[in-house]
Design an enzyme around this catalytic site. Structure first.
Site, PDB file in Angstrom:
ATOM      1  N   GLU A 211      -6.117  -3.244   0.140  1.00 32.00           N
ATOM      2  CA  GLU A 211      -6.408  -4.271   1.151  1.00 32.00           C
ATOM      3  C   GLU A 211      -7.704  -5.018   0.860  1.00 32.00           C
ATOM      4  OE1 GLU A 211      -5.395  -1.229   1.676  1.00 32.00           O
ATOM      5  OE2 GLU A 211      -4.234  -0.999   3.508  1.00 32.00           O
TER       6      GLU A 211
ATOM      7  N   THR B 150       0.848  -1.192   0.000  1.00 32.62           N
ATOM      8  CA  THR B 150       0.000   0.000   0.000  1.00 32.62           C
ATOM      9  C   THR B 150       0.879   1.236   0.000  1.00 32.62           C
ATOM     10  OG1 THR B 150      -0.055   0.083   2.387  1.00 32.62           O
ATOM     11  CG2 THR B 150      -1.867  -1.044   1.297  1.00 32.62           C
TER      12      THR B 150
ATOM     13  N   LYS C 143     -11.352  19.161  12.072  1.00 33.94           N
ATOM     14  CA  LYS C 143     -12.120  19.227  13.308  1.00 33.94           C
ATOM     15  C   LYS C 143     -12.258  20.687  13.722  1.00 33.94           C
ATOM     16  CE  LYS C 143     -11.342  14.518  14.511  1.00 33.94           C
ATOM     17  NZ  LYS C 143     -10.420  13.508  14.957  1.00 33.94           N
TER      18      LYS C 143
ATOM     19  N   TRP D 176     -16.970  17.802  12.691  1.00 38.23           N
ATOM     20  CA  TRP D 176     -16.131  17.401  11.559  1.00 38.23           C
ATOM     21  C   TRP D 176     -16.570  18.065  10.267  1.00 38.23           C
ATOM     22  CZ3 TRP D 176     -15.195  11.349  11.951  1.00 38.23           C
ATOM     23  CH2 TRP D 176     -14.523  11.076  13.149  1.00 38.23           C
TER      24      TRP D 176
HETATM   25  P1  AMP Z   1      -5.396   2.434  -2.576  1.00 40.20           P
HETATM   26  O1  AMP Z   1      -5.188   1.316  -1.650  1.00 40.20           O
HETATM   27  O2  AMP Z   1      -4.141   3.060  -3.071  1.00 40.20           O
HETATM   28  O3  AMP Z   1      -6.327   2.058  -3.689  1.00 40.20           O
HETATM   29  O4  AMP Z   1      -6.113   3.612  -1.773  1.00 40.20           O
HETATM   30  C1  AMP Z   1      -7.310   3.390  -1.097  1.00 40.20           C
HETATM   31  C2  AMP Z   1      -7.871   4.698  -0.627  1.00 40.20           C
HETATM   32  O5  AMP Z   1      -8.203   5.547  -1.720  1.00 40.20           O
HETATM   33  C3  AMP Z   1      -9.157   4.557   0.140  1.00 40.20           C
HETATM   34  O6  AMP Z   1      -8.949   4.177   1.473  1.00 40.20           O
HETATM   35  C4  AMP Z   1      -9.758   5.944  -0.005  1.00 40.20           C
HETATM   36  O7  AMP Z   1      -9.204   6.845   0.936  1.00 40.20           O
HETATM   37  C5  AMP Z   1      -9.312   6.366  -1.379  1.00 40.20           C
HETATM   38  N1  AMP Z   1     -10.393   6.142  -2.354  1.00 40.20           N
HETATM   39  C6  AMP Z   1     -10.556   5.108  -3.190  1.00 40.20           C
HETATM   40  N2  AMP Z   1     -11.658   5.272  -3.954  1.00 40.20           N
HETATM   41  C7  AMP Z   1     -12.206   6.446  -3.583  1.00 40.20           C
HETATM   42  C8  AMP Z   1     -13.372   7.174  -3.992  1.00 40.20           C
HETATM   43  N3  AMP Z   1     -14.176   6.754  -4.956  1.00 40.20           N
HETATM   44  N4  AMP Z   1     -13.627   8.337  -3.353  1.00 40.20           N
HETATM   45  C9  AMP Z   1     -12.823   8.797  -2.380  1.00 40.20           C
HETATM   46  N5  AMP Z   1     -11.719   8.164  -1.962  1.00 40.20           N
HETATM   47  C10 AMP Z   1     -11.410   7.001  -2.552  1.00 40.20           C
END
Ligand code: AMP
Length: 542
Positions: free
Chosen positions: A330, A185, A439, A444
């Site tokens: 994940e 990640t 915050k 929030w």
């Molecule tokens: P990754 O593991 O690099 O795909 O990142 C995952 C993270 O991307 C998630 O925990 C979110 O914070 C963000 N994310 C993924 N899809 C979206 C979405 N459609 N809108 C907002 N945030 C997103």
């Protein structure tokens, strides 16, 4: 009493065997890294994957070995994946947008034994390979004619290497719980964490992803995954497309508007998936050229929030349906998709756009809940927001090497680190990363809502919102704007545009203009860097 059905392990070799038998002639087309468009099919890909597996086994690579890939989406990359998994190995995708030191750290952590790499990335490989002690071989995904010069030992071109193999190989007998793939990640703090997929999770996730209300794949669809294989399994498409016989179109190294349009048009793509930045480039290209999208039916947008204006443009100007999706490395990665439930089927206009702004509902195989900081479950009323937690058969239960244990609880819930609300119909909306939420006076404020709103202004290219310390309210929102070339919107104009569209106390206290907003290797706004950049900033009114 036990059921009397056969034990038929859910392993990934069955996916490519199925595609090779039922859809041998179904095309896989890519823009090759060398330049020209290249055509192959599932029958060929299966045979070449068998050769990859045979070659790796013959050279002493063992089941369980991690085999790195540093490559764009291409048919060769796909063959390498199925070959690696087919010999019992674990494909380990590496993100080329990381710094070489970070890539070396990740490869050392995973102890990669071999590496498949595109010619584009040879400068990275030259730097990284000497730092990775476990690395025994580099296979460059090209032919002898295009092989770059290198000072490294044990480097061979893929086509020469395959040329010496006949593919007379029987897939390794993996158990469905065995590891099949790995992806680290892109955590914004701390070291990267390894997510380890199993054959079972990949197969189940592909079955889930293919469903009509998920990606909606099928043998008559033509699918273009712009989302990279090195970013969370190309959102399952590398598994789910061969599983149902969809024609696959891969963009290789070019993701600019013109290149993507060309593939959409010439290959008659019906369905595509990418992060908002890619669609921004395509929409800009279409606006400049006046071109249309007659074949494209649906685009899946995720990775970051899909702005409302994007959904609207696709619908009104190009008759393309946007499916907003959310997920995480994940989660294999799909966690929710915004298809319409029957009670929403007749929505139109703003009501439809309101719904499409949400990240959608969880498909079968993903359970969700939202909790407060004391782990008390919150109601699904579409307003109350809290920490989003998930569990399911394609959700991680631990990170490789035992990192990040505090994100997993005893009941199997994984804390996503996202903050969200869920409405009574089950539609979830991300309001923030837990680390980014503002915050203000104990309440929030969602930075994503404000960013989505600001980016709808016609003169705004990109928007980011961060919390800045405030003597009275703890934190207040600061809006950071990149203007479109040649446009000069003022702070007052932007605030007037936002006024009335969000609660008054959510309105940014100030607006600043920058040339560029920093991004992570997966294209997300790098809020940590941005907060660092504005750490000395003080609101004029504070
Ligand atoms: P990754 O593991 O690099 O795909 O990142 C995952 C993270 O991307 C998630 O925990 C979110 O914070 C963000 N994310 C993924 N899809 C979206 C979405 N459609 N809108 C907002 N945030 C997103």
């Amino acid at each position: 009493m036990h059921g009397l059905m056969q034990d038929w392990p859910l392993v990934c070799s069955r996916i490519i065997d199925y595609a090779g038998r039922q859809f041998p002639a179904r095309e896989v087309v890519d823009r090759s890294i060398e330049g020209p468009i290249r055509r192959t099919n599932y029958g060929q890909i299966r045979i070449r994957a068998l050769k990859v597996a045979q070659g790796l086994a013959r050279e002493g690579f063992k089941p369980g070995d991690r085999i790195g890939t540093l490559a764009w989406n291409s048919s060769r990359h796909l063959e390498a994946w199925y070959g690696i998994m087919g010999m019992g190995g674990v494909y380990h995708t590496l993100n080329p947008r990381l710094f070489p030191d970070q890539i070396a750290w990740i490869m050392n952590h995973a102890e990669d034994a071999a590496l498949f790499a595109d010619i584009t990335f040879m400068p990275i490989v030259e730097k990284v390979a000497p730092l990775v002690k476990s690395l025994r071989k580099v296979i460059v995904l090209t032919d002898a004619a295009h092989m770059p010069e290198t000072k490294l030992d044990n480097v061979v071109s893929y086509e020469e290497w395959l040329g010496g193999l006949d593919g007379d190989y029987t897939w390794y007998d993996s158990a469905e719980a065995d590891a099949s793939g790995m992806c680290y990640t892109s955590g914004t703090t701390g070291d990267p964490k390894g997510v380890v997929y199993s054959h079972r999770s990949n197969v189940l996730h592909a079955l889930i992803a293919a469903q009509v209300d998920a990606l909606g794949l099928g043998s008559r669809e033509v699918v273009l995954p712009v989302v990279p294989m090195f970013h969370a399994n190309a959102w399952s498409i590398a598994h789910s497309a061969p599983m149902v016989g969809s024609k696959l179109v891969m963009p290789g190294a070019r993701m600019d508007g013109e290149a993507i349009y060309e593939l959409l048009d010439t290959e008659k793509v019906t369905l595509s998936a990418a992060v908002p930045t890619v669609w921004l480039m395509l929409l800009q290209y279409l606006e400049e050229t006046g071109k249309k999208l007659p074949h494209l039916r649906k685009v899946v947008i995720g990775g970051s929030a899909c702005p409302r204006s994007m959904t609207q443009k696709f619908r009104d100007n190009y008759d393309v349906d946007v499916i907003h999706a959310w997920g995480m490395t994940e989660m294999s990665p799909l966690g929710s998709l915004g298809s319409l439930k029957p009670q929403m089927a007749d929505l139109t206009g703003d009501a439809l756009l309101d719904l499409k702004e949400k990240q959608g509902y969880a498909p079968f195989g993903v359970e969700m809940k939202i909790t407060d900081d004391d782990n008390r479950e919150l109601t699904w009323d579409g307003k109350t927001f809290g920490r989003l937690k998930v569990r399911g058969p394609a959700v991680a239960k631990a990170y490789y090497g035992g990192a990040g244990t505090d994100q997993f609880d005893d009941e199997g819930w994984f804390d996503t680190g996202d903050v969200a609300h869920i409405d009574a119909d089950g539609y979830m909306q991300i309001t923030d990363r837990a680390k980014d939420v503002i915050k203000s006076g104990g309440e929030w404020i969602s930075t994503i809502d404000l960013e989505n709103l600001a980016v709808g202004h016609p003169d705004v290219a990109e928007a980011a919102v961060i919390g800045v310390v405030h003597p009275k309210w703890d934190e207040r929102p600061l809006l950071v704007i990149v203007r479109k070339p040649g446009r000069e919107p003022s702070k007052e104009e932007l605030l007037a545009y936002m006024e009335g569209k969000v609660a008054k106390w959510w309105m940014p206290d100030d607006v600043v203009f920058v040339e560029e907003i920093p991004h992570t290797a997966t294209g997300k706004i790098q809020k940590i860097t941005l907060r660092e950049q504005f750490k000395d900033y003080r609101f004029p009114t504070a």
